[in-house]
Design a protein around this motif. Structure first.
Motif, PDB file in Angstrom:
ATOM      1  N   GLY B  79       1.884   4.215   1.606  1.00 38.37           N
ATOM      2  CA  GLY B  79       1.061   4.259   2.831  1.00 38.37           C
ATOM      3  C   GLY B  79       0.019   5.350   2.767  1.00 38.37           C
ATOM      4  O   GLY B  79      -1.027   5.256   3.414  1.00 38.37           O
ATOM      5  N   ALA B  80       0.296   6.388   1.969  1.00 37.14           N
ATOM      6  CA  ALA B  80      -0.616   7.530   1.901  1.00 37.14           C
ATOM      7  C   ALA B  80      -1.761   7.308   0.919  1.00 37.14           C
ATOM      8  O   ALA B  80      -2.716   8.082   0.888  1.00 37.14           O
ATOM      9  N   LEU B  81      -1.681   6.247   0.111  1.00 41.15           N
ATOM     10  CA  LEU B  81      -2.735   6.003  -0.885  1.00 41.15           C
ATOM     11  C   LEU B  81      -4.071   5.695  -0.195  1.00 41.15           C
ATOM     12  O   LEU B  81      -4.096   5.082   0.862  1.00 41.15           O
ATOM     13  N   PRO B  82      -5.174   6.110  -0.831  1.00 38.82           N
ATOM     14  CA  PRO B  82      -6.478   5.828  -0.224  1.00 38.82           C
ATOM     15  C   PRO B  82      -6.678   4.320  -0.049  1.00 38.82           C
ATOM     16  O   PRO B  82      -6.316   3.548  -0.928  1.00 38.82           O
ATOM     17  N   GLY B  83      -7.223   3.936   1.073  1.00 41.62           N
ATOM     18  CA  GLY B  83      -7.551   2.525   1.293  1.00 41.62           C
ATOM     19  C   GLY B  83      -6.433   1.695   1.912  1.00 41.62           C
ATOM     20  O   GLY B  83      -6.675   0.590   2.391  1.00 41.62           O
ATOM     21  N   ILE B  84      -5.195   2.199   1.890  1.00 39.35           N
ATOM     22  CA  ILE B  84      -4.084   1.384   2.414  1.00 39.35           C
ATOM     23  C   ILE B  84      -4.186   1.213   3.938  1.00 39.35           C
ATOM     24  O   ILE B  84      -4.021   0.118   4.464  1.00 39.35           O
ATOM     25  N   SER B  85      -4.495   2.313   4.605  1.00 40.38           N
ATOM     26  CA  SER B  85      -4.635   2.226   6.058  1.00 40.38           C
ATOM     27  C   SER B  85      -5.805   1.305   6.426  1.00 40.38           C
ATOM     28  O   SER B  85      -5.703   0.499   7.358  1.00 40.38           O
ATOM     29  N   ALA B  86      -6.899   1.397   5.651  1.00 36.67           N
ATOM     30  CA  ALA B  86      -8.060   0.536   5.913  1.00 36.67           C
ATOM     31  C   ALA B  86      -7.702  -0.929   5.713  1.00 36.67           C
ATOM     32  O   ALA B  86      -8.105  -1.796   6.484  1.00 36.67           O
ATOM     33  N   LEU B  87      -6.888  -1.188   4.684  1.00 39.36           N
ATOM     34  CA  LEU B  87      -6.477  -2.557   4.390  1.00 39.36           C
ATOM     35  C   LEU B  87      -5.587  -3.101   5.519  1.00 39.36           C
ATOM     36  O   LEU B  87      -5.799  -4.218   6.010  1.00 39.36           O
ATOM     37  N   ALA B  88      -4.612  -2.301   5.919  1.00 43.17           N
ATOM     38  CA  ALA B  88      -3.714  -2.724   7.007  1.00 43.17           C
ATOM     39  C   ALA B  88      -4.521  -2.950   8.283  1.00 43.17           C
ATOM     40  O   ALA B  88      -4.280  -3.902   9.032  1.00 43.17           O
ATOM     41  N   THR B  89      -5.487  -2.097   8.526  1.00 44.04           N
ATOM     42  CA  THR B  89      -6.342  -2.218   9.717  1.00 44.04           C
ATOM     43  C   THR B  89      -7.124  -3.520   9.668  1.00 44.04           C
ATOM     44  O   THR B  89      -7.187  -4.270  10.650  1.00 44.04           O
ATOM     45  N   HIS B  90      -7.697  -3.794   8.497  1.00 42.65           N
ATOM     46  CA  HIS B  90      -8.482  -5.004   8.334  1.00 42.65           C
ATOM     47  C   HIS B  90      -7.626  -6.248   8.584  1.00 42.65           C
ATOM     48  O   HIS B  90      -8.046  -7.193   9.263  1.00 42.65           O
ATOM     49  N   MET B  91      -6.397  -6.220   8.050  1.00 36.77           N
ATOM     50  CA  MET B  91      -5.504  -7.368   8.248  1.00 36.77           C
ATOM     51  C   MET B  91      -5.166  -7.557   9.724  1.00 36.77           C
ATOM     52  O   MET B  91      -5.143  -8.665  10.240  1.00 36.77           O
ATOM     53  N   MET B  92      -4.898  -6.435  10.385  1.00 40.04           N
ATOM     54  CA  MET B  92      -4.555  -6.540  11.807  1.00 40.04           C
ATOM     55  C   MET B  92      -5.751  -7.045  12.623  1.00 40.04           C
ATOM     56  O   MET B  92      -5.592  -7.876  13.513  1.00 40.04           O
ATOM     57  N   GLU B  93      -6.941  -6.558  12.293  1.00 43.05           N
ATOM     58  CA  GLU B  93      -8.147  -7.003  13.008  1.00 43.05           C
ATOM     59  C   GLU B  93      -8.337  -8.508  12.867  1.00 43.05           C
ATOM     60  O   GLU B  93      -8.709  -9.193  13.816  1.00 43.05           O
TER      61      GLU B  93
END
Lengths: 106, 160
Positions: B79-93
């Motif tokens: 979860g701490a890797l760069p881009g993971i939060s952005a990816l999860a955010t994109h999926m949720m959006e």
């Protein structure tokens, strides 16, 4: 669960929310009568724009449109929707349009 | 659908949004919009990091928290890797768009147009050195906790 409502001398089947069960029971006169019951004395051209849009979407998707869809696509914005159908535009307009209450949360 | 057993229906709610992640902000927004759709009077009060949802420069960039959230079922290091939060955010959006849940800015505008009042918390505004101009135009006022209670007279208060 066979609730009915008497509108213009006819006994019409309604669901638990008080919305018409049979789409074919609906017509413009019935809409006016339901609107009166909801406290809307007169259905203006803007009201009809929303009602007709809802019926069109329902015919395509078998679900009444959300408030967001109404805002974006009916040509009537959020503020006006709330002014036309006070106390809950999506729910009230669906009832007047002879459709079930919208299923979504938005 | 539900029997109210003769109890009074809810007439007014005051919803507090205190967290600034996407999953921290949306439940409160959905509840506020839902209240107005049911003809229930509503106030939205943003405090601490919840204010991210009404700060002009930040409200379009909220992220899903992928660290410290066991329900993500994702190892903390991943979860701490760069881009993971952005990816999860994109999926949720993407999933939200399917359900007709609008992006934050559009949602705030819709909720405000629906007649819900939107407030920022004075203590948080002072703490983060913010000004009224930093917020989106839908913010009606910056108010103290005392004023929040005053405006919540007769309301159910919901803290998220």
């Amino acid at each position: 669960m066979n609730a009915t409502i008497e509108i213009l001398g006819k006994e019409l089947a309604i669901d638990a929310d008080g919305n018409l069960v049979n789409l074919e029971d609906w017509n413009e006169e019935i809409a006016k009568a339901i609107a009166k019951e909801e406290g809307i004395e007169e259905l203006t051209q803007k009201h009809w724009q929303v009602i007709n849009f809802m019926r069109k979407v329902f015919a395509e998707k078998e679900d009444s449109p959300s408030i967001r869809k109404l805002t974006k696509e009916s040509g009537v914005d959020t503020k006006e929707l709330y002014a036309l159908f006070p106390k809950g535009p999506a729910k009230k307009a669906a009832r007047i349009a002879g459709l079930p209450k919208p299923k979504g949360c938005i | 659908m539900f029997e109210n057993n003769g109890l009074e229906p809810i007439k007014k709610v005051s919803i507090i949004i205190s967290k600034g992640s996407m999953e921290g902000v949306y439940p409160g927004l959905i509840m506020a919009n839902g209240a107005r759709m049911e003809g229930i009077e509503a106030n939205l009060f943003f405090t601490f990091f919840g204010m991210e949802a009404i700060i002009n420069k930040k409200m379009d960039h909220l992220k899903v928290a992928t660290v410290g959230n066991p329900a993500m079922h994702m190892p903390t290091v991943l979860g701490a890797l760069p881009g993971i939060s952005a990816l999860a955010t994109h999926m949720m959006e993407k999933e939200m768009e399917k359900l007709d849940i609008p992006p934050v800015r559009e949602f705030i505008e819709m909720i405000h147009d629906a007649g819900c009042y939107i407030y920022a918390c004075k203590a948080s505004v002072d703490m983060f050195h913010l000004k009224k101009e930093d917020f989106c135009k839908e913010v009606d006022d910056i108010i103290t906790v005392g004023e929040f209670y005053e405006t919540s007279a007769g309301a159910n208060i919901i803290f998220t």
